[in-house]
Design an enzyme around this catalytic site. Structure first.
Site, PDB file in Angstrom:
ATOM      1  CB  SER A 170      -0.979   0.311   0.865  1.00  0.00           C
ATOM      2  OG  SER A 170      -1.794   1.054   0.859  1.00  0.00           O
ATOM      3  CG  HIS A 171      -0.154   4.219   3.205  1.00  0.00           C
ATOM      4  ND1 HIS A 171      -0.433   3.257   3.293  1.00  0.00           N
ATOM      5  CD2 HIS A 171       0.167   4.449   4.132  1.00  0.00           C
ATOM      6  CE1 HIS A 171      -1.185   3.013   4.327  1.00  0.00           C
ATOM      7  NE2 HIS A 171       0.077   3.869   4.715  1.00  0.00           N
ATOM      8  CE  LYS A 176      -5.018  -6.041  -1.344  1.00  0.00           C
ATOM      9  NZ  LYS A 176      -5.656  -4.740  -0.830  1.00  0.00           N
ATOM     10  CG  ASP A 201      -2.256   3.957  -1.968  1.00  0.00           C
ATOM     11  OD1 ASP A 201      -3.252   3.763  -3.041  1.00  0.00           O
ATOM     12  OD2 ASP A 201      -2.124   2.686  -1.361  1.00  0.00           O
ATOM     13  CG  ASP A 256      -5.613   0.278  -1.162  1.00  0.00           C
ATOM     14  OD1 ASP A 256      -5.225   1.249  -1.046  1.00  0.00           O
ATOM     15  OD2 ASP A 256      -5.417  -0.453  -0.675  1.00  0.00           O
ATOM     16  NE  ARG A 257      -4.302   3.051   2.653  1.00  0.00           N
ATOM     17  CZ  ARG A 257      -4.072   3.822   4.266  1.00  0.00           C
ATOM     18  NH1 ARG A 257      -3.623   4.941   4.657  1.00  0.00           N
ATOM     19  NH2 ARG A 257      -4.256   2.478   5.226  1.00  0.00           N
ATOM     20  CD  GLU A 268      -9.863   1.414   5.259  1.00  0.00           C
ATOM     21  OE1 GLU A 268     -10.679   0.205   6.580  1.00  0.00           O
ATOM     22  OE2 GLU A 268      -9.268   1.437   4.396  1.00  0.00           O
ATOM     23  CD  GLU A 269      -9.060   5.083   9.935  1.00  0.00           C
ATOM     24  OE1 GLU A 269      -8.092   4.971  10.067  1.00  0.00           O
ATOM     25  OE2 GLU A 269     -10.199   3.955  10.005  1.00  0.00           O
ATOM     26  CE  LYS A 298      -8.768  -0.581   2.182  1.00  0.00           C
ATOM     27  NZ  LYS A 298      -7.778   0.246   2.713  1.00  0.00           N
TER      28      LYS A 298
END
Length: 544
Positions: free
Chosen positions: A146-147, A156, A302, A306-307, A388-389, A407
């Protein structure tokens, strides 16, 4: 956390990762399964680590890939496996290692030739393939941390529902992978890389995803309005997708950074002095923020896409703020969704979402941290939105069918352009209106030191262990150790009042616990919430 003097500044040479050394350690370092830190460990987003510390090496990936192949066989998953990877330096070596093992186990692997492949495209492809099937279904793997910083790697697994695997699957895969490590990989089947490459099935992930975007976003409105859009993929796998969107739809869209560099040398430094491709951090997003006045809306992603990060003339939006804006807009502008479609939120997301949910007449379902809790709802349409936050979200197609169950960082960005085009207001302007309607919120996250024993106690608290009756001057209305939306354990504690809340959860990687807090009474009240939150947690830990 003390702000680094490098925060927001261009990354100096001294911070750049030595890629040859990193890759050499991937192949040469053998993890010790007797060391808990060097075993396979699936968190909320798969197994992550770095080859430099013996936590993400070839042995890990061979063991995990073998365990996934065995899981597929036992679960009767016989369709193709869609495999993607991001632009981290360890992703391609791990991709090759996994491919050798999967092919040796008779798995049909589909990959995008010549391109990195983003997480949402893997989820989208799985759902498309499985839509009319009950047998011979597909699943997927994404090689990504991810990031996380450039030296990290990640793995994953996404089962046939297209979303992140639940703990029953990841727990079994983790257990089997560690047994394989302990057995010195004797159970691993493997073919040569040449044979593995010859066996893979080329697959175009990008074209169907891009062609179907009008099913989830009003691209005509964006194009006709001429909204000026800036995009920074932050050197990630979304780059070819944004290029394809730009080419097909003719939007007023500029990709401001087309660099792909496994050192991520073009990044500005995050708040803690590390290079981190976190599109929700104003320090990591400094490059795009410098250009904010050139565009109506700017979008960051990212490395595995997914963000999302949303920038307007006002700056980078807080992820919680944009979640609330998306929810408010979507549930008033998607008439094809089921009238009872709910809003999914994690328990550490803003309570503003609950107020917005009430305002649009939709049920809000609060779940523990982890996007996996939204998968079934997004799949069957009972959730219109899950968010999600940490700037992760997905939502349904306009007709109420699933788009992705993982995401998706691209569609929230395009939605920011859609709402600007259709309402004439940027997401930041709309958020200001929401605070006038529902109240302004102060939100923050802090870390507090905790021993391994304290972290263990915190993750297994019961509500009765919280003896406090007030928080920051207000009566406590709930003490939660299970999420109210699905009754799943939250792995910590949440305490609420009418005007504020805090949640405490142990970190999975550091000797700290994370405290999230929010107040509708302002920043000073929030400080008091955090002060008393530490006292409440300390009392509940009982001196541990």
């Amino acid at each position: 956390m003390t702000l680094s003097e490098l925060a927001g500044k261009p990354a100096p040479q001294s911070l750049l990762t030595n890629i040859p050394r990193l890759v050499a350690h991937y192949y040469e370092t053998r993890p010790d399964p007797r060391d808990p830190l060097q075993r396979v460990a699936f968190g909320t987003s798969g197994h992550r680590g770095t080859s430099l510390k013996g936590t993400f090496n070839e042995a890990h990936i061979q063991a995990v890939a073998q365990a996934v192949a065995e899981h597929r066989a036992s679960a009767g998953i016989t369709g193709p496996l869609y495999m993607g990877l991001d632009t981290h330096a360890l992703s391609e070596p791990a991709w090759m290692s996994a491919l050798e093992v999967l092919v040796a186990n008779g798995v049909r692997v589909r990959v995008q030739p010549g391109f990195f492949t983003a997480t949402p495209l893997i989820s989208h492809a799985i759902l498309e393939y499985n839509r009319a099937r009950k047998d011979g279904v597909a699943d997927g793997i994404v090689i990504t941390p991810s990031h996380n910083p450039p030296q990290d790697g990640g793995f994953k697994y996404n089962p046939p529902n297209g979303g992140p695997a639940d703990t029953d699957v990841t727990g079994a895969v983790q257990q089997r992978a560690n047994a394989i490590l302990e057995n010195e990989l004797r159970d691993v089947k493997r073919v040569t890389l040449e044979d593995a490459m010859n066996a893979l099935e080329p697959f175009d992930f990008i074209t169907p995803y891009v062609e179907q975007l009008p099913q989830v976003i009003d691209l005509d409105a964006i194009k006709q309005s001429g909204v000026k859009i800036g995009v920074d993929p932050l050197g990630g796998a979304s780059l070819p997708v944004w290029q394809a969107i730009q080419a097909k739809y003719g939007l007023n869209l500029t990709i401001v950074n087309e660099q792909v560099d496994p050192r991520f040398a073009f990044m500005s430094v995050d708040k803690d002095g590390k290079i981190r491709m976190d599109c929700s951090s104003p320090y990591a997003m400094a490059g795009l923020l410098h250009l904010k006045d050139n565009f109506d809306v700017s979008i960051g992603n990212d490395p595995d896409s997914d963000r999302h990060g949303i920038v307007t003339h006002s700056g980078l939006m807080n992820p919680n703020h944009y979640l609330a804006v998306m929810i408010d807009y979507l549930f008033q502008n998607r008439p094809g969704w089921h009238p009872d479609a709910a809003i999914g939120k994690t328990l550490v997301s803003s309570a503003l979402i609950d107020r917005v949910g009430a305002g649009v007449g939709r049920k809000v379902v609060e779940v523990p941290v982890g996007f996996k809790y939204f998968v079934s709802g997004l799949q069957d349409g009972s959730f219109g939105f899950g968010g999600e936050e940490s700037a992760g979200a997905s939502f349904l197609r306009m007709d109420g069918r699933a788009w992705s169950t993982d995401k998706d960082g691209l569609i929230p960005g395009l939605l920011a352009a859609e709402m600007t085009a259709r309402t004439g207001k940027t997401p930041s302007q709309r958020f200001k209106e929401l605070t006038e309607q529902y109240g302004a919120t102060a939100y923050s996250r802090q870390d507090a030191p905790a021993t391994p024993q304290q972290k263990k106690v915190l993750s297994h608290l019961s509500p009765e262990q919280v003896t406090a009756t007030t928080l920051a001057g207000d009566p406590i209305t709930a003490r939660l150790t299970r999420a109210p939306g699905n009754d799943q354990p939250i792995g910590g504690l949440k305490v609420t009042t009418e005007h504020a809340w805090f949640a405490a959860r142990p970190s999975g990687t550091e000797d700290v616990y994370k405290i999230y807090g929010e107040s509708f009474k302002g920043e000073e009240h929030l400080k008091q919430v955090f002060e008393e939150a530490r006292e409440v947690v300390s009392a509940a830990l009982g001196g541990q």
